[in-house]
Design an enzyme around this catalytic site. Structure first.
Site, PDB file in Angstrom:
ATOM      1  N   ALA A  94      -9.593   5.512   3.035  1.00 54.39           N
ATOM      2  CA  ALA A  94      -9.511   6.658   3.948  1.00 54.39           C
ATOM      3  C   ALA A  94     -10.766   7.525   3.943  1.00 54.39           C
ATOM      4  CB  ALA A  94      -8.315   7.551   3.638  1.00 54.39           C
ATOM      5  N   GLY A  95     -11.110   7.951   5.137  1.00 54.34           N
ATOM      6  CA  GLY A  95     -12.201   8.901   5.303  1.00 54.34           C
ATOM      7  C   GLY A  95     -13.562   8.293   5.602  1.00 54.34           C
ATOM      8  N   ASN A 152     -10.093   1.764   8.601  1.00 49.98           N
ATOM      9  CA  ASN A 152      -9.504   1.383   9.880  1.00 49.98           C
ATOM     10  C   ASN A 152     -10.205   2.092  11.040  1.00 49.98           C
ATOM     11  OD1 ASN A 152      -6.045   0.877  10.956  1.00 49.98           O
ATOM     12  ND2 ASN A 152      -7.886   0.748  12.138  1.00 49.98           N
ATOM     13  N   SER A 153     -10.081   3.451  11.046  1.00 52.39           N
ATOM     14  CA  SER A 153     -10.595   4.209  12.196  1.00 52.39           C
ATOM     15  C   SER A 153     -12.086   3.998  12.418  1.00 52.39           C
ATOM     16  CB  SER A 153     -10.329   5.706  12.002  1.00 52.39           C
ATOM     17  OG  SER A 153      -8.971   5.943  11.753  1.00 52.39           O
ATOM     18  N   GLY A 169      -8.564   9.154   8.645  1.00 51.38           N
ATOM     19  CA  GLY A 169      -8.990   9.242  10.035  1.00 51.38           C
ATOM     20  C   GLY A 169     -10.032  10.302  10.318  1.00 51.38           C
ATOM     21  N   LYS A 208       0.881  -1.166   0.000  1.00 45.94           N
ATOM     22  CA  LYS A 208       0.000   0.000   0.000  1.00 45.94           C
ATOM     23  C   LYS A 208       0.923   1.222   0.000  1.00 45.94           C
ATOM     24  CE  LYS A 208      -3.217   2.685   2.693  1.00 45.94           C
ATOM     25  NZ  LYS A 208      -3.975   2.867   3.942  1.00 45.94           N
TER      26      LYS A 208
END
Lengths: 260, 66
Positions: free
Chosen positions: A184-185, A206-207, A157, A96
């Site tokens: 992301a996001g 992830n977050s 995040g 990645k």
């Protein structure tokens, strides 16, 4: 089943391994998500540090595809070196590619990302480049040989969801044969569904799971959300209408009378 | 004795090559990778890769990531 980076997988959710309340919670959340690809990183560690080794043992036992990242890199050179180190440690040619260009919003540096992607592809890597939703940058990455693109939904995040669905849609339409993953996001399951409804091949997050009040339950929610969005895209949504249109047959309506 | 930087920290070492360095530092298994002055050094080149004063060495191992 779908195929990415030469692997046939069922799940279209790619999950991160950071920020969970505990290693046990991370393990349970990853399992609950149904994800078959998990992202990991490389960091400085002293000999004998157990935290990293324990983490790696958990990941190995899950028997998933590992996608190492180059997080923290600020130049093509740093990213390339990190990728080469990751290939040896994790025994995979998947990377990645993350080259950060701005510390405030963690926006990828498009110039360094393209430069690194070109070199890594020549070295035999399967590059998963983290990029913005800029169509021209996407084109440059494809031009140097990327078969996968990972445009952001919004900054890493932030949990802001898809800032610019129009741009993401344009990338989808421009590159029908490239594997597209929103990375992301993502903040909530409906964001993932929206990405999949745009025809994206997968979602990386992830977050949104790790920072949820109940990560394990949220992981399960995302599993359904990704699947729902993908099925919705495959099925093809109905056309929107300007006005209401009854779904129940009007012929034989009881107590029928003409409204003014 | 040479003075080098390992993972951002100055160290005085009696090591000639990467192989000796990682043995002195106590890295045992293969779950780490090494770079010297920003360039990756593969496992099979540890012995032939010499180190000198002021070299900056990174030794990285698996960690959580997004």
């Amino acid at each position: 089943m779908w195929e990415i980076g030469g692997k046939k997988l069922n799940s279209r959710l790619l999950i991160g391994s950071a920020l969970y309340p505990s290693p046990a919670n991370m393990e349970e959340s990853i399992k609950a998500s149904g994800a078959q690809i998990v992202t990991v990183s490389l960091r400085r560690q002293n000999a004998g540090d157990q935290a990293g080794q324990n983490f790696w043992n958990i990941i190995k036992e899950l028997n998933l595809e590992v996608l190492p990242n180059t997080a923290g890199s600020h130049s093509a050179k740093e990213a390339i070196t990190t990728a080469q180190m990751a290939r040896e440690v994790f025994n995979t040619n998947w990377i990645k590619l993350e080259v950060i260009g701005d510390q405030y919003n963690l926006q990828p540096d498009p110039f360094e990302t393209v430069k690194a992607a070109e070199i890594l592809i020549k070295e035999g890597f399967e590059v998963f480049p983290y990029t913005t939703d800029d169509l021209v940058v996407a084109k440059k990455l494809v031009d140097v040989g990327c078969k996968i693109l990972m445009p952001w939904g919004s900054p890493i995040g932030s949990g802001q969801g898809l800032m610019n669905p129009l741009n993401l849609k344009a990338i989808r339409e421009k590159f029908p044969d490239i594997q597209l993953i929103v990375d992301a996001g993502i903040g909530k399951p409906s964001d993932a569904t929206q990405a999949m409804e745009l025809g994206y091949d997968g979602v990386l997050l992830n977050s949104a799971i790790a920072l949820a009040q109940d990560p394990v339950k949220m992981a399960e929610g995302f599993q359904y959300a990704v699947e729902a969005g993908h099925l919705g895209f495959q099925a093809g949504a109905m056309q929107k209408r300007e006005f209401a249109s009854p779904s129940t047959p009007t012929i034989g309506t009881p107590f029928w009378h003409q409204f003014d | 004795m040479i003075e080098i930087v390992v993972n951002g920290k100055k160290e005085r070492m009696n090591a000639c090559n990467i192989q000796e360095l990682i043995e002195i530092l106590g890295y045992h298994d293969n779950s780490f990778a090494v770079a010297i002055n920003g360039t990756f050094v593969s496992l099979k080149k540890y012995e032939e890769t010499m180190i000198k004063s002021d070299d900056e060495i990174e030794i990285l191992a698996p960690m959580v990531g997004g």
